[in-house]
Write a protein that holds these residues in place. Structure first.
Motif, mmCIF file in Angstrom:
data_model
loop_
_atom_site.group_PDB
_atom_site.id
_atom_site.type_symbol
_atom_site.label_atom_id
_atom_site.label_comp_id
_atom_site.label_asym_id
_atom_site.label_seq_id
_atom_site.Cartn_x
_atom_site.Cartn_y
_atom_site.Cartn_z
ATOM 1 N N LEU A 35 47.912 33.622 27.233
ATOM 2 C CA LEU A 35 48.066 32.549 28.208
ATOM 3 C C LEU A 35 47.511 32.935 29.573
ATOM 4 O O LEU A 35 46.782 32.138 30.198
ATOM 5 N N PRO A 36 47.781 34.154 30.091
ATOM 6 C CA PRO A 36 47.147 34.550 31.352
ATOM 7 C C PRO A 36 45.615 34.570 31.267
ATOM 8 O O PRO A 36 44.935 34.192 32.227
ATOM 9 N N PHE A 37 45.082 34.997 30.109
ATOM 10 C CA PHE A 37 43.628 35.007 29.944
ATOM 11 C C PHE A 37 43.069 33.589 29.998
ATOM 12 O O PHE A 37 42.087 33.314 30.699
ATOM 13 N N VAL A 38 43.711 32.672 29.273
ATOM 14 C CA VAL A 38 43.281 31.275 29.278
ATOM 15 C C VAL A 38 43.393 30.693 30.683
ATOM 16 O O VAL A 38 42.509 29.953 31.142
ATOM 17 N N SER A 39 44.468 31.031 31.384
ATOM 18 C CA SER A 39 44.669 30.506 32.728
ATOM 19 C C SER A 39 43.638 31.060 33.709
ATOM 20 O O SER A 39 43.214 30.367 34.636
ATOM 21 N N THR A 40 43.232 32.324 33.503
ATOM 22 C CA THR A 40 42.221 32.925 34.373
ATOM 23 C C THR A 40 40.862 32.270 34.167
ATOM 24 O O THR A 40 40.186 31.889 35.128
ATOM 25 N N VAL A 41 40.458 32.138 32.901
ATOM 26 C CA VAL A 41 39.223 31.403 32.605
ATOM 27 C C VAL A 41 39.367 29.959 33.080
ATOM 28 O O VAL A 41 38.423 29.335 33.569
ATOM 29 N N GLY A 42 40.605 29.466 32.963
ATOM 30 C CA GLY A 42 40.885 28.084 33.341
ATOM 31 C C GLY A 42 40.761 27.814 34.827
ATOM 32 O O GLY A 42 40.769 26.653 35.239
ATOM 33 N N ILE A 43 40.646 28.867 35.662
ATOM 34 C CA ILE A 43 40.407 28.647 37.087
ATOM 35 C C ILE A 43 39.146 27.815 37.268
ATOM 36 O O ILE A 43 39.114 26.829 38.007
ATOM 37 N N PHE A 44 38.089 28.205 36.549
ATOM 38 C CA PHE A 44 36.820 27.487 36.668
ATOM 39 C C PHE A 44 36.914 26.107 36.016
ATOM 40 O O PHE A 44 36.372 25.132 36.520
ATOM 41 N N TRP A 45 37.638 26.046 34.895
ATOM 42 C CA TRP A 45 37.809 24.765 34.208
ATOM 43 C C TRP A 45 38.643 23.797 35.053
ATOM 44 O O TRP A 45 38.275 22.629 35.217
ATOM 45 N N THR A 46 39.750 24.283 35.580
ATOM 46 C CA THR A 46 40.616 23.430 36.393
ATOM 47 C C THR A 46 39.904 23.007 37.674
ATOM 48 O O THR A 46 40.105 21.893 38.166
#
Length: 257
Positions: free
Chosen positions: A232-243
């Motif tokens: 989940l932290p990995f997804v959220s970190t990549v998700g910085i750019f997505w969000t």
């Protein structure tokens, strides 16, 4: 006194482009995340769900702050007397990156030139994105656990369980999660059923298409390499750019509504 301080700090820029207040926020995020990551294993073992919720919330704040910073730099250059000049290298770079972005978007630009865009910093918008990260974390945490138990990955299992996890994630969680996200944003922006329907009709499909261009590959790496407690932290970190992309898309749809 506080309002005067905010006006002063909001009018100052680093390198004549980057808002000072945004830079201070980034420093706060870095400090908070460094404190969490220093004892992440301990926090995860003792309070896994709360750890994920706080981490997700902070990273959601980072993503929206990035989006608001890009918007602020671009709009300041566009709206100043005389418009964009050769000295506005950062704003020009942002505009060129916007044009080259291969992801689908609502209408023509993620950062359209408009006086209707949010002010230099929108605290309510930041709160909405941090709130979403906090609220969606339990559902994501539960979902990753279900995938872990349903499709266990072993040294002898090969790629099949990973591909099944990605297929399930993208077929079910991605479209539902995106729908919940836009519904949440619309409701917290003061909209109702009519506004939710309109947002679904305008930006849901382009954003879902963009999701399928980005997340399957990310999730293959996530499920194959990353331990469960860091997924989940990995997804959220990549998700910085997505969000950040979704934040800009949502803002653009509000401007052109």
């Amino acid at each position: 006194m506080i309002s005067r301080f905010m006006r002063q700090i909001s009018s100052r820029y680093l390198f004549r482009s980057i808002p000072l207040f945004h830079a201070i926020l980034f420093c706060i995020y870095i400090f908070a995340m460094s404190r969490i990551m220093r004892k992440f294993d301990h926090y995860y073992e003792t309070r896994p769900l709360l750890t994920m919720m706080i981490t997700n919330s902070i990273l959601g704040g980072v993503a929206d702050t990035v989006a608001q910073t890009l918007t602020s730099i671009r709009e300041r250059a566009v709206l100043k007397p005389g418009g964009v000049t050769a000295k506005d290298t950062v704003a020009i770079g942002i505009h060129e990156l916007d044009e080259k972005t291969p992801l689908p978007r609502y209408k023509d630009e993620l950062i359209p030139a408009s006086t209707k865009l949010p002010p230099p910093f929108d605290f309510e918008r930041l709160t909405r994105f941090m709130g979403w990260g906090f609220l969606i974390a339990p559902l994501q945490f539960k979902w990753f656990g279900i995938l872990e138990r349903t499709f266990p990955i072993t040294k002898a299992s090969g790629a099949a369980p990973v591909l099944k996890r990605v297929l399930m994630d993208q077929a079910f969680f991605a479209p539902v999660g995106l729908g919940l996200f836009f519904s949440y944003l619309t409701l917290t922006e003061g909209g109702g059923r009519k506004e939710i329907k309109k947002k679904m009709e305008t930006i849901y499909v382009p954003t879902l298409k963009a999701n399928y261009m980005v997340w399957p590959l990310v999730q293959v790496l996530n499920f194959r390499v990353i331990p469960l407690q860091f997924q989940l932290p990995f997804v959220s970190t990549v998700g910085i750019f997505w969000t950040c992309y979704v934040s800009l898309a949502n803002s653009a749809s509000n401007v052109n509504a």
